[in-house]
Design a protein around this motif. Structure first.
Motif, PDB file in Angstrom:
ATOM      1  N   PHE A  59       0.838  -1.190   0.000  1.00 19.32           N
ATOM      2  CA  PHE A  59       0.000   0.000   0.000  1.00 19.32           C
ATOM      3  C   PHE A  59       0.870   1.234   0.000  1.00 19.32           C
ATOM      4  N   ASP A  60       0.389   2.300  -0.654  1.00 16.87           N
ATOM      5  CA  ASP A  60       1.109   3.575  -0.584  1.00 16.87           C
ATOM      6  C   ASP A  60       0.745   4.289   0.707  1.00 16.87           C
ATOM      7  N   ASP A  61       1.314   5.464   0.923  1.00 13.30           N
ATOM      8  CA  ASP A  61       1.086   6.201   2.168  1.00 13.30           C
ATOM      9  C   ASP A  61      -0.355   6.659   2.344  1.00 13.30           C
ATOM     10  N   ASP A  62      -1.108   6.716   1.226  1.00 12.32           N
ATOM     11  CA  ASP A  62      -2.514   7.118   1.299  1.00 12.32           C
ATOM     12  C   ASP A  62      -3.449   5.928   1.471  1.00 12.32           C
ATOM     13  N   GLY A  63      -2.895   4.721   1.550  1.00 12.31           N
ATOM     14  CA  GLY A  63      -3.710   3.532   1.743  1.00 12.31           C
ATOM     15  C   GLY A  63      -4.193   2.872   0.470  1.00 12.31           C
ATOM     16  N   ALA A  64      -3.710   3.343  -0.690  1.00 11.95           N
ATOM     17  CA  ALA A  64      -4.108   2.722  -1.960  1.00 11.95           C
ATOM     18  C   ALA A  64      -3.282   1.451  -2.183  1.00 11.95           C
ATOM     19  N   CYS A  65      -3.939   0.401  -2.644  1.00 12.63           N
ATOM     20  CA  CYS A  65      -3.252  -0.858  -2.916  1.00 12.63           C
ATOM     21  C   CYS A  65      -2.447  -0.722  -4.205  1.00 12.63           C
ATOM     22  N   LEU A  66      -1.167  -1.054  -4.120  1.00  7.23           N
ATOM     23  CA  LEU A  66      -0.266  -0.986  -5.270  1.00  7.23           C
ATOM     24  C   LEU A  66      -0.026  -2.363  -5.884  1.00  7.23           C
ATOM     25  N   GLY A  67      -0.105  -3.404  -5.059  1.00  4.50           N
ATOM     26  CA  GLY A  67       0.148  -4.754  -5.549  1.00  4.50           C
ATOM     27  C   GLY A  67      -0.260  -5.768  -4.515  1.00  4.50           C
ATOM     28  N   VAL A  68      -0.474  -6.994  -4.969  1.00  5.71           N
ATOM     29  CA  VAL A  68      -0.959  -8.047  -4.083  1.00  5.71           C
ATOM     30  C   VAL A  68      -0.348  -9.380  -4.490  1.00  5.71           C
ATOM     31  N   ALA A  69      -0.131 -10.238  -3.503  1.00  6.52           N
ATOM     32  CA  ALA A  69       0.355 -11.590  -3.756  1.00  6.52           C
ATOM     33  C   ALA A  69      -0.434 -12.572  -2.908  1.00  6.52           C
ATOM     34  N   GLY A  70      -0.895 -13.631  -3.535  1.00  7.30           N
ATOM     35  CA  GLY A  70      -1.506 -14.752  -2.843  1.00  7.30           C
ATOM     36  C   GLY A  70      -0.488 -15.880  -2.817  1.00  7.30           C
ATOM     37  N   TRP A  71      -0.335 -16.517  -1.677  1.00 10.15           N
ATOM     38  CA  TRP A  71       0.712 -17.531  -1.547  1.00 10.15           C
ATOM     39  C   TRP A  71       0.317 -18.588  -0.532  1.00 10.15           C
ATOM     40  N   ARG A  72       1.074 -19.677  -0.523  1.00 10.23           N
ATOM     41  CA  ARG A  72       0.859 -20.767   0.431  1.00 10.23           C
ATOM     42  C   ARG A  72       2.129 -21.597   0.529  1.00 10.23           C
ATOM     43  N   ILE A  73       2.269 -22.336   1.603  1.00  5.75           N
ATOM     44  CA  ILE A  73       3.360 -23.286   1.742  1.00  5.75           C
ATOM     45  C   ILE A  73       2.871 -24.623   1.189  1.00  5.75           C
ATOM     46  N   VAL A  74       3.693 -25.227   0.342  1.00  3.96           N
ATOM     47  CA  VAL A  74       3.363 -26.516  -0.272  1.00  3.96           C
ATOM     48  C   VAL A  74       4.480 -27.499   0.066  1.00  3.96           C
ATOM     49  N   VAL A  75       4.082 -28.667   0.513  1.00  7.14           N
ATOM     50  CA  VAL A  75       5.036 -29.738   0.787  1.00  7.14           C
ATOM     51  C   VAL A  75       4.713 -30.875  -0.165  1.00  7.14           C
ATOM     52  N   ASN A  76       5.717 -31.272  -0.962  1.00  6.37           N
ATOM     53  CA  ASN A  76       5.521 -32.367  -1.906  1.00  6.37           C
ATOM     54  C   ASN A  76       6.851 -33.055  -2.179  1.00  6.37           C
ATOM     55  N   THR A  77       6.814 -34.105  -2.974  1.00  7.51           N
ATOM     56  CA  THR A  77       8.029 -34.873  -3.240  1.00  7.51           C
ATOM     57  C   THR A  77       8.965 -34.183  -4.227  1.00  7.51           C
ATOM     58  N   VAL A  78       8.474 -33.219  -4.954  1.00  8.18           N
ATOM     59  CA  VAL A  78       9.306 -32.530  -5.943  1.00  8.18           C
ATOM     60  C   VAL A  78      10.196 -31.488  -5.278  1.00  8.18           C
ATOM     61  N   ALA A  79       9.585 -30.541  -4.615  1.00  7.29           N
ATOM     62  CA  ALA A  79      10.337 -29.417  -4.034  1.00  7.29           C
ATOM     63  C   ALA A  79      10.541 -29.577  -2.531  1.00  7.29           C
ATOM     64  N   LEU A  80       9.953 -30.610  -1.960  1.00  2.38           N
ATOM     65  CA  LEU A  80       9.944 -30.840  -0.522  1.00  2.38           C
ATOM     66  C   LEU A  80       9.100 -29.777   0.160  1.00  2.38           C
ATOM     67  N   ARG A  81       9.642 -28.624   0.452  1.00  2.08           N
ATOM     68  CA  ARG A  81       8.876 -27.542   1.096  1.00  2.08           C
ATOM     69  C   ARG A  81       9.142 -26.267   0.306  1.00  2.08           C
ATOM     70  N   SER A  82       8.087 -25.680  -0.239  1.00  2.14           N
ATOM     71  CA  SER A  82       8.258 -24.461  -1.029  1.00  2.14           C
ATOM     72  C   SER A  82       7.163 -23.459  -0.708  1.00  2.14           C
ATOM     73  N   LEU A  83       7.467 -22.211  -0.970  1.00  2.00           N
ATOM     74  CA  LEU A  83       6.451 -21.169  -0.917  1.00  2.00           C
ATOM     75  C   LEU A  83       5.963 -21.018  -2.349  1.00  2.00           C
ATOM     76  N   TYR A  84       4.688 -21.331  -2.566  1.00  2.00           N
ATOM     77  CA  TYR A  84       4.089 -21.255  -3.893  1.00  2.00           C
ATOM     78  C   TYR A  84       3.265 -19.971  -3.997  1.00  2.00           C
ATOM     79  N   VAL A  85       3.523 -19.203  -5.020  1.00  6.50           N
ATOM     80  CA  VAL A  85       2.816 -17.942  -5.256  1.00  6.50           C
ATOM     81  C   VAL A  85       1.664 -18.220  -6.216  1.00  6.50           C
ATOM     82  N   ASP A  86       0.437 -18.110  -5.711  1.00  8.65           N
ATOM     83  CA  ASP A  86      -0.756 -18.293  -6.538  1.00  8.65           C
ATOM     84  C   ASP A  86      -0.997 -17.084  -7.429  1.00  8.65           C
ATOM     85  N   ASP A  87      -0.807 -15.901  -6.870  1.00 11.55           N
ATOM     86  CA  ASP A  87      -1.106 -14.652  -7.566  1.00 11.55           C
ATOM     87  C   ASP A  87      -0.009 -13.650  -7.243  1.00 11.55           C
ATOM     88  N   LEU A  88       0.427 -12.918  -8.238  1.00  9.05           N
ATOM     89  CA  LEU A  88       1.341 -11.797  -8.029  1.00  9.05           C
ATOM     90  C   LEU A  88       0.991 -10.754  -9.072  1.00  9.05           C
TER      91      LEU A  88
END
Length: 143
Positions: free
Chosen positions: A50-79
Motif C-alpha cells: 500500500f502507498d502512504d494514502d492507503g491505496a493498494c499498489l500490488g498483491v500476492a496470494g501464496w501458500r506453503i506446499v510440501v511435496n516430493t518434488v520441491a519438498l517444502r516451497s512457498l508457492y505464489v498463486d497470484d502476483l
C-alpha cells in the motif's frame, strides 16, 4: 510503501480486489471472499503493498506446499501490481517479502506459474532471479 499480511475479513481486502482483478478478472467480491475463506484453511494467504494514502499498489496470494518434488516451497498463486504502479519497485518489494517469508518458513524454494502469454511478467521474473523450471499442464472440466 508498506507491505501487510491480510487475514480474511480485513477491511483492506476491498481495495486489494480491484488490483487482483487485473490478473483474475473473473473474481467477484463474493467469489474472492469465498475463495479466501475456504483457501485460508488450506494455507492460502495474501499480502499487499500500500502507498502512504492507503491505496493498494500490488498483491500476492501464496501458500506453503510440501511435496516430493520441491519438498517444502512457498508457492505464489497470484502476483500482480496495479497497472499504474508498474515499474516502480512494487513487484520487487512483494517478491523480496515473499522470499524472506520462504526463508523464515524453512522452504527450499519459491515457485510460481505464469501464463504463457505473460511475456512481460516472464522478463520481470527472470530479472528477479527466477528460472523456467517446468511446463504446467492443465485439463479443465466443464461444470
Amino acid at each position: 510503501m508498506k507491505v501487510f499480511d491480510l487475514e480474511p475479513g480485513d477491511p483492506r481486502l476491498g481495495s486489494v480486489l480491484p488490483v487482483l482483478q487485473e490478473l483474475r478478472p473473473h473474481l467477484t467480491p463474493e467469489l474472492f471472499h469465498s475463495v479466501y475463506e475456504e483457501g485460508y484453511g488450506q494455507g492460502l494467504r495474501f499480502l499487499a503493498a500500500f502507498d502512504d494514502d492507503g491505496a493498494c499498489l500490488g498483491v500476492a496470494g501464496w501458500r506453503i506446499v510440501v511435496n516430493t518434488v520441491a519438498l517444502r516451497s512457498l508457492y505464489v498463486d497470484d502476483l500482480v501490481v496495479a497497472a499504474a504502479a508498474r515499474s516502480g519497485g512494487v513487484g520487487h518489494a512483494l517478491l523480496a517479502h515473499l522470499e524472506e517469508r520462504a526463508r523464515e518458513l524453512r522452504c527450499h524454494s519459491l515457485e510460481l506459474d505464469s501464463g504463457t502469454q505473460r511475456t512481460q511478467a516472464h522478463r520481470f521474473y527472470m530479472r528477479e532471479g527466477l528460472t523456467i523450471a517446468a511446463f504446467h499442464f492443465l485439463k479443465s472440466f466443464d461444470d
